[in-house]
Write a protein that holds these residues in place. Sequence first.
Motif, mmCIF file in Angstrom:
data_model
loop_
_atom_site.group_PDB
_atom_site.id
_atom_site.type_symbol
_atom_site.label_atom_id
_atom_site.label_comp_id
_atom_site.label_asym_id
_atom_site.label_seq_id
_atom_site.Cartn_x
_atom_site.Cartn_y
_atom_site.Cartn_z
ATOM 1 N N TYR A 1 26.537 39.821 37.390
ATOM 2 C CA TYR A 1 26.298 40.857 38.399
ATOM 3 C C TYR A 1 26.775 40.357 39.771
ATOM 4 C CZ TYR A 1 22.695 43.020 35.274
ATOM 5 O OH TYR A 1 22.013 43.602 34.241
ATOM 6 N N GLY A 2 26.411 39.109 40.068
ATOM 7 C CA GLY A 2 26.778 38.536 41.363
ATOM 8 C C GLY A 2 28.277 38.407 41.527
ATOM 9 N N LEU A 3 28.958 37.931 40.487
ATOM 10 C CA LEU A 3 30.419 37.826 40.552
ATOM 11 C C LEU A 3 31.046 39.200 40.746
ATOM 12 C CD1 LEU A 3 33.116 36.367 40.312
ATOM 13 C CD2 LEU A 3 32.899 36.525 37.817
ATOM 14 N N HIS A 4 30.554 40.184 40.017
ATOM 15 C CA HIS A 4 31.071 41.543 40.142
ATOM 16 C C HIS A 4 30.965 42.020 41.588
ATOM 17 C CE1 HIS A 4 30.877 45.989 39.893
ATOM 18 N NE2 HIS A 4 31.639 45.875 38.828
ATOM 19 N N GLU A 5 29.807 41.800 42.202
ATOM 20 C CA GLU A 5 29.609 42.270 43.581
ATOM 21 C C GLU A 5 30.525 41.525 44.556
ATOM 22 O OE1 GLU A 5 27.919 44.896 46.350
ATOM 23 O OE2 GLU A 5 27.806 44.855 44.155
ATOM 24 N N SER A 6 30.679 40.221 44.357
ATOM 25 C CA SER A 6 31.551 39.457 45.258
ATOM 26 C C SER A 6 32.995 39.929 45.144
ATOM 27 C CB SER A 6 31.456 37.957 44.955
ATOM 28 O OG SER A 6 32.144 37.606 43.771
ATOM 29 N N LEU A 7 33.419 40.294 43.943
ATOM 30 C CA LEU A 7 34.787 40.796 43.751
ATOM 31 C C LEU A 7 34.951 42.207 44.301
ATOM 32 C CD1 LEU A 7 35.383 39.396 40.157
ATOM 33 C CD2 LEU A 7 36.567 38.662 42.248
ATOM 34 N N VAL A 8 33.898 43.013 44.213
ATOM 35 C CA VAL A 8 33.935 44.331 44.848
ATOM 36 C C VAL A 8 34.114 44.176 46.353
ATOM 37 C CG1 VAL A 8 32.522 46.351 45.430
ATOM 38 C CG2 VAL A 8 32.648 45.559 43.067
ATOM 39 N N MET A 9 33.405 43.210 46.949
ATOM 40 C CA MET A 9 33.539 42.956 48.388
ATOM 41 C C MET A 9 34.953 42.499 48.742
ATOM 42 S SD MET A 9 29.877 41.074 49.059
ATOM 43 C CE MET A 9 30.292 40.644 50.757
ATOM 44 N N LEU A 10 35.543 41.660 47.871
ATOM 45 C CA LEU A 10 36.917 41.218 48.103
ATOM 46 C C LEU A 10 37.881 42.393 48.010
ATOM 47 C CD1 LEU A 10 38.882 38.836 48.543
ATOM 48 C CD2 LEU A 10 38.971 38.576 46.043
ATOM 49 N N GLN A 11 37.645 43.284 47.050
ATOM 50 C CA GLN A 11 38.490 44.469 46.906
ATOM 51 C C GLN A 11 38.386 45.352 48.142
ATOM 52 O OE1 GLN A 11 38.829 47.472 43.220
ATOM 53 N NE2 GLN A 11 36.995 47.799 44.416
ATOM 54 N N GLU A 12 37.174 45.507 48.668
ATOM 55 C CA GLU A 12 36.970 46.325 49.857
ATOM 56 C C GLU A 12 37.723 45.738 51.061
ATOM 57 O OE1 GLU A 12 32.464 47.868 48.650
ATOM 58 O OE2 GLU A 12 32.749 46.376 50.246
ATOM 59 N N GLU A 13 37.685 44.415 51.180
ATOM 60 C CA GLU A 13 38.378 43.767 52.298
ATOM 61 C C GLU A 13 39.886 43.803 52.119
ATOM 62 O OE1 GLU A 13 38.389 39.510 54.755
ATOM 63 O OE2 GLU A 13 37.443 39.618 52.773
ATOM 64 N N GLY A 14 40.342 43.613 50.894
ATOM 65 C CA GLY A 14 41.765 43.478 50.604
ATOM 66 C C GLY A 14 42.117 42.019 50.452
ATOM 67 N N ILE A 15 42.865 41.670 49.420
ATOM 68 C CA ILE A 15 43.136 40.256 49.143
ATOM 69 C C ILE A 15 43.990 39.631 50.245
ATOM 70 C CG2 ILE A 15 45.130 40.777 47.658
ATOM 71 C CD1 ILE A 15 42.596 37.888 47.224
ATOM 72 N N LYS A 16 44.995 40.333 50.724
ATOM 73 C CA LYS A 16 45.824 39.769 51.792
ATOM 74 C C LYS A 16 45.037 39.647 53.091
ATOM 75 C CE LYS A 16 50.295 41.196 49.916
ATOM 76 N NZ LYS A 16 51.565 41.944 50.141
ATOM 77 N N GLN A 17 44.151 40.601 53.325
ATOM 78 C CA GLN A 17 43.307 40.529 54.509
ATOM 79 C C GLN A 17 42.350 39.332 54.427
ATOM 80 O OE1 GLN A 17 44.001 43.317 52.811
ATOM 81 N NE2 GLN A 17 45.210 44.399 54.374
ATOM 82 N N ALA A 18 41.888 39.004 53.224
ATOM 83 C CA ALA A 18 41.024 37.829 53.062
ATOM 84 C C ALA A 18 41.808 36.554 53.368
ATOM 85 C CB ALA A 18 40.464 37.780 51.639
ATOM 86 N N TRP A 19 43.053 36.472 52.906
ATOM 87 C CA TRP A 19 43.882 35.306 53.228
ATOM 88 C C TRP A 19 44.048 35.184 54.744
ATOM 89 C CZ3 TRP A 19 48.385 37.020 49.485
ATOM 90 C CH2 TRP A 19 47.950 36.908 48.161
ATOM 91 N N GLU A 20 44.305 36.311 55.388
ATOM 92 C CA GLU A 20 44.511 36.300 56.840
ATOM 93 C C GLU A 20 43.239 35.913 57.579
ATOM 94 O OE1 GLU A 20 45.863 40.243 57.487
ATOM 95 O OE2 GLU A 20 47.898 39.862 56.695
ATOM 96 N N ARG A 21 42.087 36.358 57.092
ATOM 97 C CA ARG A 21 40.812 36.015 57.734
ATOM 98 C C ARG A 21 40.567 34.515 57.705
ATOM 99 N NH1 ARG A 21 35.851 35.517 55.177
ATOM 100 N NH2 ARG A 21 36.597 36.753 53.411
#
Length: 392
Positions: free
Chosen positions: A257-277
Amino acid sequence: MINSFHPPLRTLMGPGPSDVSPRVLAAMARPTIGHLDPAFIGMMDEIKQLLQFALRTNNELTMPVSAPGSAGMEACFVNLVEPGDKVIVCQNGVFGGRMKENVERFGGIALMVEDEWGTAVSLDKVRALMEQHDDIKLLAFVHAETSTGVRSDAEALCRLARDYGCLTIVDAVTSLGGIELEVDLWGIDAIYSGTQKCLSAPPGISPVSFSERALEKVRQRESRVPSWFLDKKLVMGYWGGGQKRAYHHTAPVNALYGLHESLVMLQEEGIKQAWERHQYHHQALRAGLETMGLHFTVDASVRLPQLNSVAVPTGVDEARVRSLLLERYGLEIGAGLGVLAGKVWRIGLMGSSCTRRHVMVCIDALENTLLELGADIHAGVAAQAVSAAYAE
Protein backbone atom coordinates in the motif's frame (compact mmCIF):
# COMPACT_ATOMS: atom_id res chain seq x y z
CA MET A 1 6.99 -4.96 31.29
CA ILE A 2 7.64 -3.84 27.72
CA ASN A 3 5.40 -1.03 26.46
CA SER A 4 4.44 0.04 22.95
CA PHE A 5 7.28 1.46 20.91
CA HIS A 6 7.00 5.12 19.93
CA PRO A 7 9.91 6.21 17.72
CA PRO A 8 11.37 9.69 18.15
CA LEU A 9 10.69 12.27 15.47
CA ARG A 10 13.67 12.50 13.13
CA THR A 11 14.65 14.45 10.05
CA LEU A 12 16.26 11.81 7.85
CA MET A 13 19.05 13.18 5.66
CA GLY A 14 21.41 10.24 5.60
CA PRO A 15 21.95 7.68 2.83
CA GLY A 16 18.52 6.16 3.54
CA PRO A 17 15.88 5.70 4.64
CA SER A 18 14.50 9.11 3.78
CA ASP A 19 11.52 10.82 5.39
CA VAL A 20 8.25 9.05 4.59
CA SER A 21 5.33 11.24 3.57
CA PRO A 22 2.27 11.27 5.85
CA ARG A 23 0.31 10.15 2.78
CA VAL A 24 2.40 6.98 2.57
CA LEU A 25 2.14 6.31 6.31
CA ALA A 26 -1.62 6.80 6.15
CA ALA A 27 -1.86 4.41 3.21
CA MET A 28 0.00 1.73 5.18
CA ALA A 29 -2.52 2.05 8.04
CA ARG A 30 -5.44 1.04 5.81
CA PRO A 31 -7.17 -2.30 6.51
CA THR A 32 -5.21 -5.39 5.59
CA ILE A 33 -6.79 -7.62 2.97
CA GLY A 34 -5.68 -10.96 1.56
CA HIS A 35 -2.83 -11.14 -0.91
CA LEU A 36 -5.11 -12.99 -3.38
CA ASP A 37 -8.08 -10.67 -2.85
CA PRO A 38 -9.33 -9.34 -6.22
CA ALA A 39 -8.98 -5.78 -4.93
CA PHE A 40 -5.37 -6.39 -3.97
CA ILE A 41 -4.63 -8.01 -7.32
CA GLY A 42 -5.97 -4.89 -9.01
CA MET A 43 -3.58 -2.78 -6.92
CA MET A 44 -0.71 -5.10 -7.90
CA ASP A 45 -1.38 -4.32 -11.54
CA GLU A 46 -1.30 -0.61 -10.74
CA ILE A 47 2.03 -0.97 -8.90
CA LYS A 48 3.48 -2.69 -11.95
CA GLN A 49 2.30 0.15 -14.22
CA LEU A 50 3.61 2.77 -11.80
CA LEU A 51 7.01 1.06 -11.59
CA GLN A 52 7.16 0.91 -15.38
CA PHE A 53 6.50 4.67 -15.36
CA ALA A 54 9.22 5.35 -12.78
CA LEU A 55 11.78 3.12 -14.50
CA ARG A 56 10.80 4.33 -18.00
CA THR A 57 10.24 0.82 -19.31
CA ASN A 58 7.66 -1.41 -20.93
CA ASN A 59 9.28 -4.57 -19.57
CA GLU A 60 6.61 -7.16 -18.81
CA LEU A 61 8.63 -8.48 -15.88
CA THR A 62 8.58 -5.37 -13.71
CA MET A 63 7.63 -5.99 -10.10
CA PRO A 64 8.50 -5.37 -6.44
CA VAL A 65 10.42 -8.12 -4.67
CA SER A 66 8.99 -8.67 -1.19
CA ALA A 67 12.29 -7.89 0.52
CA PRO A 68 14.83 -5.01 0.66
CA GLY A 69 17.15 -3.86 -2.11
CA SER A 70 19.75 -6.50 -1.31
CA ALA A 71 17.19 -9.13 -2.28
CA GLY A 72 16.50 -7.28 -5.51
CA MET A 73 20.22 -7.47 -6.23
CA GLU A 74 20.26 -11.17 -5.48
CA ALA A 75 17.16 -11.72 -7.65
CA CYS A 76 19.02 -10.32 -10.66
CA PHE A 77 22.20 -12.31 -10.11
CA VAL A 78 20.64 -15.61 -9.06
CA ASN A 79 18.49 -15.69 -12.19
CA LEU A 80 21.10 -14.51 -14.69
CA VAL A 81 24.39 -16.00 -13.47
CA GLU A 82 25.14 -19.67 -14.07
CA PRO A 83 28.21 -21.63 -12.98
CA GLY A 84 31.18 -20.71 -15.15
CA ASP A 85 29.69 -17.49 -16.52
CA LYS A 86 32.19 -14.67 -16.85
CA VAL A 87 30.80 -11.45 -15.40
CA ILE A 88 32.52 -8.06 -15.47
CA VAL A 89 31.85 -6.39 -12.13
CA CYS A 90 32.64 -2.70 -11.75
CA GLN A 91 33.61 -1.58 -8.27
CA ASN A 92 34.08 2.05 -7.30
CA GLY A 93 32.56 1.77 -3.83
CA VAL A 94 31.00 -0.64 -1.35
CA PHE A 95 28.16 -1.96 -3.45
CA GLY A 96 30.20 -3.16 -6.41
CA GLY A 97 31.85 -5.48 -3.90
CA ARG A 98 28.47 -6.98 -3.05
CA MET A 99 27.88 -7.62 -6.74
CA LYS A 100 31.15 -9.54 -6.86
CA GLU A 101 30.10 -11.72 -3.94
CA ASN A 102 26.79 -12.53 -5.64
CA VAL A 103 28.55 -13.59 -8.84
CA GLU A 104 30.90 -15.88 -6.96
CA ARG A 105 28.21 -17.38 -4.71
CA PHE A 106 26.28 -18.48 -7.80
CA GLY A 107 29.32 -20.05 -9.44
CA GLY A 108 30.22 -17.25 -11.82
CA ILE A 109 33.67 -15.83 -12.51
CA ALA A 110 33.93 -12.17 -11.49
CA LEU A 111 36.31 -10.12 -13.65
CA MET A 112 36.86 -6.91 -11.73
CA VAL A 113 37.10 -3.36 -13.04
CA GLU A 114 38.20 -1.30 -10.06
CA ASP A 115 38.18 2.48 -9.90
CA GLU A 116 39.13 4.82 -7.09
CA TRP A 117 36.33 5.49 -4.62
CA GLY A 118 34.83 8.88 -5.44
CA THR A 119 35.25 8.46 -9.21
CA ALA A 120 32.96 7.03 -11.88
CA VAL A 121 33.35 3.63 -13.54
CA SER A 122 35.95 3.84 -16.32
CA LEU A 123 34.56 3.02 -19.75
CA ASP A 124 38.07 2.47 -21.05
CA LYS A 125 38.83 -0.16 -18.42
CA VAL A 126 35.58 -1.98 -19.16
CA ARG A 127 36.25 -1.90 -22.90
CA ALA A 128 39.79 -3.18 -22.41
CA LEU A 129 38.56 -6.15 -20.37
CA MET A 130 35.91 -6.96 -22.95
CA GLU A 131 38.60 -6.93 -25.63
CA GLN A 132 40.56 -9.53 -23.66
CA HIS A 133 37.60 -11.96 -23.33
CA ASP A 134 35.19 -12.98 -26.06
CA ASP A 135 32.85 -14.90 -23.75
CA ILE A 136 31.60 -12.26 -21.29
CA LYS A 137 28.00 -12.97 -20.30
CA LEU A 138 27.18 -9.97 -18.13
CA LEU A 139 28.33 -6.48 -17.19
CA ALA A 140 27.31 -5.41 -13.67
CA PHE A 141 27.71 -1.92 -12.24
CA VAL A 142 26.23 0.56 -9.78
CA HIS A 143 24.52 3.55 -11.38
CA ALA A 144 24.50 5.72 -8.24
CA GLU A 145 27.08 4.54 -5.69
CA THR A 146 25.58 5.23 -2.27
CA SER A 147 28.87 4.88 -0.44
CA THR A 148 30.56 7.70 -2.37
CA GLY A 149 27.90 9.88 -4.02
CA VAL A 150 29.11 9.13 -7.56
CA ARG A 151 27.05 8.69 -10.72
CA SER A 152 28.46 6.44 -13.44
CA ASP A 153 27.45 6.72 -17.09
CA ALA A 154 24.84 3.97 -17.29
CA GLU A 155 23.84 4.83 -20.83
CA ALA A 156 27.40 4.52 -22.17
CA LEU A 157 28.11 1.35 -20.17
CA CYS A 158 24.96 -0.34 -21.47
CA ARG A 159 25.82 0.68 -25.04
CA LEU A 160 29.27 -0.84 -24.58
CA ALA A 161 27.76 -4.07 -23.28
CA ARG A 162 25.47 -4.29 -26.30
CA ASP A 163 28.42 -3.72 -28.63
CA TYR A 164 30.17 -6.74 -27.11
CA GLY A 165 27.07 -8.93 -26.93
CA CYS A 166 26.56 -9.16 -23.17
CA LEU A 167 23.71 -8.37 -20.81
CA THR A 168 23.71 -5.73 -18.07
CA ILE A 169 22.74 -5.76 -14.40
CA VAL A 170 22.35 -2.27 -12.92
CA ASP A 171 22.11 -1.21 -9.29
CA ALA A 172 19.65 1.72 -9.20
CA VAL A 173 18.94 1.66 -5.47
CA THR A 174 19.80 5.32 -5.00
CA SER A 175 19.11 6.59 -8.52
CA LEU A 176 15.46 5.60 -9.06
CA GLY A 177 13.37 8.75 -8.78
CA GLY A 178 16.38 11.00 -8.11
CA ILE A 179 18.31 11.30 -11.37
CA GLU A 180 17.75 10.47 -15.01
CA LEU A 181 17.17 6.75 -15.50
CA GLU A 182 15.96 5.31 -18.81
CA VAL A 183 15.70 1.51 -18.72
CA ASP A 184 14.39 0.99 -22.25
CA LEU A 185 16.19 3.87 -23.96
CA TRP A 186 19.56 2.85 -22.49
CA GLY A 187 19.00 -0.87 -23.04
CA ILE A 188 19.30 -2.00 -19.40
CA ASP A 189 18.61 -5.73 -19.13
CA ALA A 190 18.15 -6.24 -15.39
CA ILE A 191 17.78 -3.53 -12.78
CA TYR A 192 17.02 -3.41 -9.09
CA SER A 193 16.27 -0.62 -6.65
CA GLY A 194 14.90 0.08 -3.18
CA THR A 195 11.88 1.91 -1.84
CA GLN A 196 13.56 3.83 1.00
CA LYS A 197 15.64 6.29 -1.00
CA CYS A 198 14.18 8.67 -3.58
CA LEU A 199 10.79 6.91 -3.60
CA SER A 200 10.44 7.75 0.12
CA ALA A 201 8.53 4.62 1.09
CA PRO A 202 9.61 2.54 4.09
CA PRO A 203 12.44 0.06 3.51
CA GLY A 204 11.66 -3.56 2.79
CA ILE A 205 10.62 -3.70 -0.89
CA SER A 206 12.86 -3.90 -3.96
CA PRO A 207 11.57 -2.95 -7.43
CA VAL A 208 13.15 -5.00 -10.22
CA SER A 209 12.75 -5.15 -13.99
CA PHE A 210 14.02 -7.67 -16.58
CA SER A 211 14.21 -7.08 -20.32
CA GLU A 212 13.07 -9.70 -22.81
CA ARG A 213 16.75 -10.45 -23.54
CA ALA A 214 17.33 -11.13 -19.86
CA LEU A 215 14.24 -13.34 -19.63
CA GLU A 216 15.46 -15.34 -22.62
CA LYS A 217 18.67 -16.08 -20.74
CA VAL A 218 16.63 -17.20 -17.75
CA ARG A 219 14.56 -19.51 -19.97
CA GLN A 220 17.70 -21.03 -21.52
CA ARG A 221 19.46 -21.77 -18.24
CA GLU A 222 21.14 -25.17 -18.12
CA SER A 223 20.84 -25.31 -14.34
CA ARG A 224 17.91 -24.59 -12.08
CA VAL A 225 17.82 -21.17 -10.39
CA PRO A 226 19.36 -21.90 -6.95
CA SER A 227 16.72 -19.91 -5.07
CA TRP A 228 13.09 -20.90 -4.84
CA PHE A 229 11.85 -17.56 -3.51
CA LEU A 230 13.68 -15.42 -6.08
CA ASP A 231 13.15 -17.64 -9.15
CA LYS A 232 11.48 -15.27 -11.62
CA LYS A 233 9.83 -18.11 -13.52
CA LEU A 234 7.94 -19.04 -10.36
CA VAL A 235 7.08 -15.62 -8.96
CA MET A 236 5.69 -14.41 -12.29
CA GLY A 237 2.77 -16.74 -11.74
CA TYR A 238 1.81 -14.34 -8.95
CA TRP A 239 2.93 -11.01 -10.46
CA GLY A 240 2.44 -11.87 -14.13
CA GLY A 241 -0.95 -10.28 -14.74
CA GLY A 242 -4.59 -11.24 -15.06
CA GLN A 243 -7.11 -11.95 -12.33
CA LYS A 244 -6.08 -15.57 -11.77
CA ARG A 245 -2.82 -15.66 -9.78
CA ALA A 246 -0.79 -18.67 -8.65
CA TYR A 247 0.03 -18.50 -4.95
CA HIS A 248 3.76 -17.95 -4.48
CA HIS A 249 4.18 -16.17 -1.14
CA THR A 250 2.20 -13.98 1.20
CA ALA A 251 2.97 -10.50 -0.05
CA PRO A 252 3.61 -7.69 2.47
CA VAL A 253 0.19 -6.19 1.86
CA ASN A 254 0.42 -2.97 3.87
CA ALA A 255 3.98 -2.25 2.77
CA LEU A 256 2.77 -2.47 -0.82
CA TYR A 257 0.00 0.00 0.00
CA GLY A 258 2.80 2.37 0.97
CA LEU A 259 4.78 1.75 -2.20
CA HIS A 260 1.66 2.28 -4.28
CA GLU A 261 1.02 5.65 -2.63
CA SER A 262 4.63 6.79 -3.02
CA LEU A 263 4.49 5.93 -6.73
CA VAL A 264 1.17 7.74 -7.12
CA MET A 265 2.87 10.81 -5.61
CA LEU A 266 5.76 10.44 -8.06
CA GLN A 267 3.29 10.18 -10.94
CA GLU A 268 1.52 13.33 -9.75
CA GLU A 269 4.82 15.22 -9.62
CA GLY A 270 6.17 13.82 -12.88
CA ILE A 271 9.36 11.78 -13.15
CA LYS A 272 11.37 14.47 -14.94
CA GLN A 273 10.14 17.05 -12.46
CA ALA A 274 11.36 14.82 -9.62
CA TRP A 275 14.82 14.65 -11.22
CA GLU A 276 14.83 18.43 -11.53
CA ARG A 277 13.72 18.90 -7.91
CA HIS A 278 16.63 16.85 -6.61
CA GLN A 279 19.08 18.91 -8.65
CA TYR A 280 17.45 22.19 -7.61
CA HIS A 281 17.75 21.57 -3.87
CA HIS A 282 21.21 20.09 -4.27
CA GLN A 283 22.44 23.37 -5.75
CA ALA A 284 21.12 25.27 -2.74
CA LEU A 285 22.70 22.80 -0.30
CA ARG A 286 25.97 23.01 -2.19
CA ALA A 287 25.95 26.80 -1.97
CA GLY A 288 25.48 26.68 1.78
CA LEU A 289 28.09 24.02 2.46
CA GLU A 290 30.76 25.56 0.26
CA THR A 291 30.16 29.06 1.61
CA MET A 292 30.52 27.61 5.10
CA GLY A 293 33.94 26.33 4.09
CA LEU A 294 33.17 22.64 3.51
CA HIS A 295 33.92 20.89 0.25
CA PHE A 296 32.57 17.97 -1.74
CA THR A 297 34.71 14.90 -2.35
CA VAL A 298 33.19 14.13 -5.75
CA ASP A 299 33.76 16.11 -8.95
CA ALA A 300 30.69 18.07 -10.02
CA SER A 301 30.54 16.23 -13.36
CA VAL A 302 29.71 12.91 -11.68
CA ARG A 303 28.22 14.14 -8.39
CA LEU A 304 24.86 12.80 -7.24
CA PRO A 305 22.39 15.53 -6.22
CA GLN A 306 20.54 13.15 -3.89
CA LEU A 307 23.60 11.80 -2.01
CA ASN A 308 26.19 14.41 -1.10
CA SER A 309 29.61 13.26 0.06
CA VAL A 310 31.22 16.05 2.10
CA ALA A 311 34.75 16.02 3.55
CA VAL A 312 35.04 16.23 7.34
CA PRO A 313 37.09 19.33 8.31
CA THR A 314 40.55 18.71 9.75
CA GLY A 315 40.52 18.06 13.48
CA VAL A 316 36.75 17.48 13.72
CA ASP A 317 35.36 14.33 15.35
CA GLU A 318 32.88 13.36 12.66
CA ALA A 319 31.05 10.83 14.85
CA ARG A 320 30.61 13.48 17.57
CA VAL A 321 29.07 15.84 15.02
CA ARG A 322 26.56 13.22 13.90
CA SER A 323 25.73 12.36 17.50
CA LEU A 324 25.05 15.99 18.39
CA LEU A 325 22.96 16.53 15.27
CA LEU A 326 20.79 13.56 16.20
CA GLU A 327 20.58 14.41 19.90
CA ARG A 328 19.90 18.15 19.63
CA TYR A 329 18.21 18.57 16.27
CA GLY A 330 16.76 15.15 15.54
CA LEU A 331 18.76 15.26 12.31
CA GLU A 332 20.35 12.15 10.83
CA ILE A 333 23.21 12.34 8.35
CA GLY A 334 25.38 9.40 7.32
CA ALA A 335 28.96 8.36 8.04
CA GLY A 336 31.49 7.26 5.46
CA LEU A 337 31.85 3.59 4.58
CA GLY A 338 34.92 1.48 3.83
CA VAL A 339 37.98 3.54 2.93
CA LEU A 340 35.96 6.71 3.50
CA ALA A 341 35.00 5.88 7.09
CA GLY A 342 35.78 8.83 9.34
CA LYS A 343 36.60 11.05 6.35
CA VAL A 344 33.23 12.08 4.95
CA TRP A 345 29.63 12.72 5.82
CA ARG A 346 26.95 11.49 3.46
CA ILE A 347 24.06 13.97 3.34
CA GLY A 348 20.94 12.69 1.64
CA LEU A 349 18.46 14.82 -0.29
CA MET A 350 16.12 12.04 -1.31
CA GLY A 351 12.42 11.97 -2.04
CA SER A 352 10.41 13.59 0.74
CA SER A 353 13.70 14.67 2.36
CA CYS A 354 14.49 16.81 -0.68
CA THR A 355 12.84 20.12 0.22
CA ARG A 356 13.86 23.68 1.04
CA ARG A 357 13.05 23.04 4.70
CA HIS A 358 15.43 20.10 4.83
CA VAL A 359 18.23 22.11 3.25
CA MET A 360 17.82 24.97 5.73
CA VAL A 361 17.56 22.67 8.75
CA CYS A 362 20.71 20.83 7.72
CA ILE A 363 22.74 23.97 7.05
CA ASP A 364 21.74 25.66 10.32
CA ALA A 365 22.23 22.58 12.49
CA LEU A 366 25.54 21.65 10.91
CA GLU A 367 26.93 25.18 11.19
CA ASN A 368 25.93 25.53 14.85
CA THR A 369 27.40 22.14 15.73
CA LEU A 370 30.70 22.71 13.94
CA LEU A 371 31.14 26.11 15.54
CA GLU A 372 30.49 24.63 18.97
CA LEU A 373 33.21 22.04 18.36
CA GLY A 374 35.69 24.70 17.24
CA ALA A 375 35.81 23.83 13.56
CA ASP A 376 37.50 26.30 11.22
CA ILE A 377 34.47 27.35 9.16
CA HIS A 378 32.93 30.64 8.04
CA ALA A 379 30.19 31.65 10.48
CA GLY A 380 26.92 33.37 9.65
CA VAL A 381 27.10 33.24 5.86
CA ALA A 382 25.80 29.80 4.84
CA ALA A 383 22.07 30.46 5.28
CA GLN A 384 22.35 33.63 3.22
CA ALA A 385 24.09 31.69 0.45
CA VAL A 386 21.28 29.14 0.44
CA SER A 387 18.66 31.88 0.20
CA ALA A 388 20.58 33.49 -2.66
CA ALA A 389 20.75 30.16 -4.49
CA TYR A 390 16.99 29.74 -4.21
CA ALA A 391 16.44 33.30 -5.36
CA GLU A 392 18.35 32.53 -8.55
